[in-house]
Each structure stands twice: as C-alpha cells, then as structure tokens.
Scaffold this active site. Structure first.
Site, short mmCIF file in Angstrom:
data_model
loop_
_atom_site.label_atom_id
_atom_site.label_comp_id
_atom_site.label_asym_id
_atom_site.label_seq_id
_atom_site.Cartn_x
_atom_site.Cartn_y
_atom_site.Cartn_z
N HIS A 8 0.82 -1.42 0.03
CA HIS A 8 -0.10 0.00 0.02
C HIS A 8 0.84 1.35 0.17
O HIS A 8 2.11 1.18 0.64
CB HIS A 8 -0.71 0.10 1.32
N GLU B 187 0.85 3.96 1.88
CA GLU B 187 1.23 4.38 3.31
C GLU B 187 2.26 3.26 3.83
O GLU B 187 3.49 3.93 4.40
CB GLU B 187 -0.09 4.08 4.22
N CYS C 69 -6.54 1.86 5.60
CA CYS C 69 -7.34 0.75 6.00
C CYS C 69 -6.65 0.33 7.38
O CYS C 69 -5.64 0.88 7.88
CB CYS C 69 -6.82 -0.49 4.97
N CYS D 196 -2.98 -0.27 7.50
CA CYS D 196 -2.14 0.75 7.32
C CYS D 196 -2.23 1.58 8.60
O CYS D 196 -1.24 2.35 9.19
CB CYS D 196 -2.21 1.72 6.08
#
Length: 152
Positions: free
Chosen positions: A55, A57, A85, A88
């Site tokens: 991801h 992040e 999410c 993260c």
C-alpha cells in the site's frame, strides 16, 4: 514565503497517486513529512508487486524509516489520498507517526474514523487525524479509476 499548507503537501501524495494510476494500480499516494521536509513519497503497488502489503502508506513508512535510520517516525505527518485501512493504520500507530492527513474518506474499509477507528484500540500512542484535505481531487481519481474498470 509562508508555511506550506496541508493541501500543498497533499499535492505530493496526489502526484504519487497519479503514478499508481499510470501503472493501472488503484490510485493512492502518500508522503511523509518531518518538520516541513518531505522525507518519503510512495504509491500503491499491490498489483505490480503482487503483494498485499504494498500500500502507498506502508511503502512511504518503509522509505521514511530507512531515511531516518529507525522504526520510529517522530514529528512526522503522513499525507495520503485515501483514508488508511486497518493494516496501514496499525503501521502508522506502530511507527509513532504524530499526524495523518487524508483526502477521501473510505466508508468501506477506512480505519481512522469512517468504518473503524484504530485510535480507540487502547494502544500507547495517540494520533491526530485530519480528513477531507483536497477531498474532491482525491475522490475524483478513485471514482474515475473504478468507473473505467467497470467499463472493461
């Protein structure tokens, strides 16, 4: 010259999201800023890397940790185009990031207030969150991406 605003830092995250879009990835971008200096920027690469952990992040956090030489990211703000999410949010809390600024809320899996709020997990780190920064631009990238995907 005045202080850089959240919207100006969010533009860096938006640039990263556009890089993800160019690769056919869900257009999410992130940047880590410490004391006014951008120390990391990254975009989503889950499909490219075939990796659930890639991801924007988590990639930005990884780059920032390497740049600062440790797993703690003191005095840092994470700018991200989509509300993080749960995975993260956990990484953000574990890295001891002080503040998250996100663009578009994620009512299906957002974990900083929309669907869940990881800040209420009783962990030993507090986190400030500001949502809705450059929301229209962030949301438009995502909506356009998913609209095009549905047409395929």
């Amino acid at each position: 010259m005045g202080a850089v605003t959240d919207a100006e830092y969010m533009e860096i995250a938006l640039e990263e999201a556009r890089k993800a879009l160019a690769l056919g990835e869900v257009p999410v971008g992130a940047a880590v800023v410490q004391n006014g200096k951008v120390i990391a920027a990254a975009h989503n690469l889950r499909e490219t890397e075939k990796n659930a952990l890639a991801h924007a992040e988590t990639r930005a956090i990884d780059i920032a940790c390497k740049a600062l030489g440790g797993w703690r990211l003191p005095d840092c703000t994470l700018y991200v185009t989509l509300e993080p999410c749960l995975m993260c949010a956990g990484a953000i809390l574990n890295a001891r990031i002080d503040r998250v600024v996100y663009g578009a809320a994620d009512p299906t899996s957002g974990a900083l207030g929309s669907k869940l709020d990881a800040r209420g997990a009783g962990l030993n780190h507090t986190l400030s969150v500001t949502g809705g920064v450059s929301q229209d631009a962030c949301a438009a990238l995502l909506k356009d991406f998913f609209r095009a995907l549905r047409k395929k």
